[in-house]
Design a protein around this motif. Sequence first.
Motif, PDB file in Angstrom:
ATOM      1  N   ALA A   1      -0.613  -3.461   5.419  1.00 59.06           N
ATOM      2  CA  ALA A   1      -0.700  -4.855   4.968  1.00 59.06           C
ATOM      3  C   ALA A   1      -1.533  -5.637   5.973  1.00 59.06           C
ATOM      4  O   ALA A   1      -1.339  -5.517   7.178  1.00 59.06           O
TER       5      ALA A   1
ATOM      6  N   VAL B   1       3.308 -12.361   2.731  1.00 59.25           N
ATOM      7  CA  VAL B   1       3.825 -11.005   2.907  1.00 59.25           C
ATOM      8  C   VAL B   1       4.508 -10.883   4.265  1.00 59.25           C
ATOM      9  O   VAL B   1       3.951 -11.300   5.285  1.00 59.25           O
TER      10      VAL B   1
ATOM     11  N   THR C   1       5.788  -0.203   4.404  1.00 57.09           N
ATOM     12  CA  THR C   1       4.677  -1.142   4.540  1.00 57.09           C
ATOM     13  C   THR C   1       4.545  -1.530   6.002  1.00 57.09           C
ATOM     14  O   THR C   1       5.544  -1.888   6.648  1.00 57.09           O
TER      15      THR C   1
ATOM     16  N   CYS D   1      -5.162  -7.446  -0.356  1.00 55.94           N
ATOM     17  CA  CYS D   1      -5.620  -7.189  -1.727  1.00 55.94           C
ATOM     18  C   CYS D   1      -4.403  -6.738  -2.541  1.00 55.94           C
ATOM     19  O   CYS D   1      -3.969  -5.588  -2.429  1.00 55.94           O
ATOM     20  N   THR D   2      -3.846  -7.640  -3.334  1.00 54.71           N
ATOM     21  CA  THR D   2      -2.585  -7.354  -3.998  1.00 54.71           C
ATOM     22  C   THR D   2      -2.689  -6.221  -5.012  1.00 54.71           C
ATOM     23  O   THR D   2      -1.757  -5.438  -5.173  1.00 54.71           O
TER      24      THR D   2
ATOM     25  N   LEU E   1       0.498 -15.559  -2.346  1.00 57.56           N
ATOM     26  CA  LEU E   1       1.705 -14.893  -1.867  1.00 57.56           C
ATOM     27  C   LEU E   1       1.714 -14.826  -0.345  1.00 57.56           C
ATOM     28  O   LEU E   1       0.664 -14.812   0.304  1.00 57.56           O
TER      29      LEU E   1
ATOM     30  N   ALA F   1      -1.458 -13.082   1.006  1.00 55.38           N
ATOM     31  CA  ALA F   1      -1.965 -12.137   0.013  1.00 55.38           C
ATOM     32  C   ALA F   1      -2.636 -12.910  -1.102  1.00 55.38           C
ATOM     33  O   ALA F   1      -2.321 -14.082  -1.345  1.00 55.38           O
TER      34      ALA F   1
ATOM     35  N   TYR G   1      -2.866  -2.900  -3.039  1.00 57.00           N
ATOM     36  CA  TYR G   1      -1.535  -2.615  -2.492  1.00 57.00           C
ATOM     37  C   TYR G   1      -0.587  -2.205  -3.617  1.00 57.00           C
ATOM     38  O   TYR G   1       0.220  -1.290  -3.460  1.00 57.00           O
ATOM     39  N   GLY G   2      -0.691  -2.897  -4.763  1.00 57.45           N
ATOM     40  CA  GLY G   2       0.172  -2.566  -5.889  1.00 57.45           C
ATOM     41  C   GLY G   2      -0.026  -1.145  -6.385  1.00 57.45           C
ATOM     42  O   GLY G   2       0.929  -0.480  -6.803  1.00 57.45           O
TER      43      GLY G   2
END
Length: 340
Positions: free
Chosen positions: A26, A74, A58, A31-32, A72, A68, A35-36
């Motif tokens: 992270a 994190v 993570t 970059c969501t 968001l 994020a 990462y997703g």
Amino acid sequence: MAEMPYTMKIMPNRPARRRHRVAALAHQDLCTFEYGITAEIFGQLRPEMGDEWYDLITVAATDAPLRALGGLTVRAEHGLEALETADTIVIPGWSGVDVAVPQALTDALRHAHDRGARLASICSGAFVLAATGLLDGRRATTHWRYAALLAERHPRIEVDPSVLYIDDAPLYTSAGSAAGIDLMLHLVRQDHGPDKANSVARRLVMAPHRQGGQAQFIERPIAQRETGRLAHLLDAMRADLQRDHRIADLARSAAMSERTFLRRFAEATGTTPGEWLIAARVDLAKQQLEAGLRPIEAVATAAGFASVDTLRHHFRRRVGLSPSEYRARFARREDGMTAA
């Protein structure tokens, strides 16, 4: 005679096998989507896979609060020290191609590499691997928008902007964001065999393996009429891989001149008819080898290769293993499991 006392034999507890640990990095402006991808494939509970699936953690690249994409915030559960326990480290993009990579991060990644960890990047994450120097003298890819910049900054890296991902074990790089899915499925395939990788792909409602590369997204799209025409032609080629498909015959079937056909084919697939055929033949050979029923000679014939030597040449170039090595690793056993 005195009765012997009953003695209960205590069996030592067998230590549980540690699951393969995947560390997702992270970073600031995370970059969501990338990462997703990592979280979905390696962190999702999958009871059908048994007890030896992955353990996802993570890891924060820096100590500062992390933002994020999408507004968001994190808070990662681990710091860089946790990379020492990771078997695979995934770099899901980077904060920006002009954002410096912290020395502490490059040191941690080099240390992980030295002890045998597998390192994989998605999209601009290749710039992080490049900063470590580990990609020097190797092939790598990234998003086509950044490929020239990566090559300019790191001339010792052989940058290939045309592919979806590159397996140069233990270093793996992938192209634009969605190509990360292709690479992550490739890692699952390496670890657990084709059946489980295909099962994950079905859960994601996507093909286990995509043909072509990202070059098809660089050129202008072709007309819908020609797309449909070529789609039927590709289906026909795939259905008859033993045939010697000549350019003139293919162009005639597509109702195009040879020059127009070659241009449209490249725009639609990102490659040439010859390379596309080789890739399709290698894919069929992989299926035959996974089934484990035919000798190598029969596999070469069924897949449309002129000889076993030709099969070996193209198979090793594209897969990184010989056909025999691939069968030994991925062939399904009688119990339905794979040898991997």
